[in-house]
Design a protein around this motif. Structure first.
Motif, short mmCIF file in Angstrom:
data_model
loop_
_atom_site.label_atom_id
_atom_site.label_comp_id
_atom_site.label_asym_id
_atom_site.label_seq_id
_atom_site.Cartn_x
_atom_site.Cartn_y
_atom_site.Cartn_z
N ALA A 1 15.16 41.40 -8.36
CA ALA A 1 15.40 40.81 -7.22
C ALA A 1 14.01 39.64 -7.16
O ALA A 1 14.08 38.69 -6.68
CB ALA A 1 15.15 41.50 -5.85
N ASP A 2 12.99 40.13 -7.57
CA ASP A 2 11.88 39.29 -7.89
C ASP A 2 10.66 39.83 -8.92
O ASP A 2 11.35 40.81 -9.79
CB ASP A 2 10.96 39.18 -6.44
CG ASP A 2 10.82 40.87 -5.96
OD1 ASP A 2 10.72 41.81 -6.71
OD2 ASP A 2 10.52 40.80 -4.53
N VAL A 3 9.70 39.37 -8.85
CA VAL A 3 8.84 40.00 -9.87
C VAL A 3 8.20 41.28 -9.88
O VAL A 3 7.86 41.95 -10.86
CB VAL A 3 7.40 39.10 -10.26
CG1 VAL A 3 7.98 37.77 -10.98
CG2 VAL A 3 6.76 38.42 -8.89
N GLY B 1 7.03 43.00 -17.85
CA GLY B 1 7.85 42.00 -18.51
C GLY B 1 8.42 41.14 -17.83
O GLY B 1 8.24 40.74 -16.76
N LYS B 2 9.19 40.07 -18.43
CA LYS B 2 9.80 38.93 -17.68
C LYS B 2 10.70 39.37 -16.81
O LYS B 2 11.44 40.51 -16.77
CB LYS B 2 10.36 37.94 -18.67
CG LYS B 2 11.77 38.28 -19.50
CD LYS B 2 11.97 37.33 -20.47
CE LYS B 2 13.04 38.01 -21.41
NZ LYS B 2 14.60 38.36 -20.90
N GLN B 3 11.05 38.62 -15.52
CA GLN B 3 11.79 38.80 -14.66
C GLN B 3 13.35 38.48 -15.18
O GLN B 3 13.67 37.08 -15.64
CB GLN B 3 11.55 38.00 -13.35
CG GLN B 3 12.60 38.04 -12.31
CD GLN B 3 12.34 37.33 -11.14
OE1 GLN B 3 11.05 36.75 -10.97
NE2 GLN B 3 13.11 37.17 -10.27
N ASP B 4 14.31 39.34 -15.16
CA ASP B 4 15.61 39.31 -15.56
C ASP B 4 16.50 38.85 -14.31
O ASP B 4 16.00 38.93 -13.43
CB ASP B 4 15.93 40.59 -16.14
CG ASP B 4 15.66 40.86 -17.25
OD1 ASP B 4 14.79 40.04 -18.10
OD2 ASP B 4 15.72 42.07 -17.88
N GLY B 5 17.49 38.32 -14.70
CA GLY B 5 18.60 38.05 -13.67
C GLY B 5 18.80 38.84 -12.71
O GLY B 5 19.20 38.33 -11.40
N LEU C 1 7.14 27.55 -17.40
CA LEU C 1 6.48 28.89 -17.13
C LEU C 1 7.64 29.79 -16.71
O LEU C 1 8.37 29.46 -15.62
CB LEU C 1 5.45 28.90 -16.02
CG LEU C 1 4.41 28.00 -16.60
CD1 LEU C 1 3.08 28.11 -15.44
CD2 LEU C 1 3.63 28.41 -17.85
N ARG C 2 7.81 31.05 -17.43
CA ARG C 2 8.97 31.94 -17.02
C ARG C 2 8.10 32.98 -16.22
O ARG C 2 7.19 33.43 -16.57
CB ARG C 2 9.47 32.66 -18.50
CG ARG C 2 10.19 31.24 -19.07
CD ARG C 2 10.51 32.03 -20.67
NE ARG C 2 9.36 32.05 -21.38
CZ ARG C 2 9.19 32.48 -22.47
NH1 ARG C 2 10.31 32.94 -23.22
NH2 ARG C 2 8.11 32.58 -23.38
#
Length: 198
Positions: free
Chosen positions: A83-85, A76-80, A37-38
């Motif tokens: 810091a967090d969601v 949307g999705k958490q990128d690198g 799960l992303r």
């Protein structure tokens, strides 16, 4: 009055709760144990207009490969670099609807929601402290609109519907408003918020 309501939201969101998923109404679904799960974050931005709270939502572009034309939260999705969601949700709201992060007061989060597309989505409930110029991201967002918060936080407005998906009957929540058919993960997360407020 608004301050009291916001304080009520903070208190309710601070309570512990169970996670939700796109499969909540489909108990017979067997999920793979080794699924990945992303992490993702979506923003549920509340704004005060005409003496009432309204929730800002988006209609996804019909040209998108995934979930075209569906009603969703900005996010949307958490990128690198996130810091967090919560940071992911704020960044995506800036990109998708032009919401400046300095105008956002985070009130709390709901437990994460698992989607059929293998995301673990954290809904971030927030208050937008003043009006802003909405700028929809071309290619991703077809429309930005608001619904009365009272409407989506009223359990009586939810209806369970179904359709065939991957050869099986799948049930899901809907919370329609005017021309907007709010369903699927967005409706399920709103329903979780509704349950938290009761």
């Amino acid at each position: 009055m608004a301050a009291d309501q916001l304080a009520h939201f903070r208190t309710a969101l601070a309570q512990t709760g169970v996670t939700s998923s796109d499969f909540d109404l489909n108990k017979e679904t067997v999920l793979p144990a080794n699924r990945t799960l992303r992490p993702a974050g979506v923003l549920a931005p509340i704004i005060e207009r005409n003496g009432r709270f309204e929730l800002i939502l988006t209609k996804r572009s019909s040209a998108l490969k995934h979930h075209p034309g569906q009603i969703s939260f900005p996010g949307g999705k958490q990128d690198g670099d996130d810091a967090d969601v919560v940071a992911a949700a704020l960044r995506e709201a800036r990109e998708e609807i032009g919401l400046p992060s300095h105008l956002v007061e985070v009130l709390g989060t709901l437990p994460a929601h698992e989607t059929v597309t293998n995301f673990l989505v954290t809904p971030v409930i927030a208050f937008v402290k003043e009006d802003f110029k909405i700028v929809a991201e071309p290619g991703e967002v077809e429309e930005v609109f608001t619904v009365p918060l009272d409407h989506v936080l009223d359990a009586a407005n939810y209806v369970v519907q179904s359709r065939r998906w991957q050869g099986q009957r799948r049930y899901y929540y809907t919370v329609p408003y005017g021309p907007y058919y709010i369903w699927g993960a967005t409706a399920r997360m709103l329903r979780a918020w509704t349950e938290r407020m009761m």
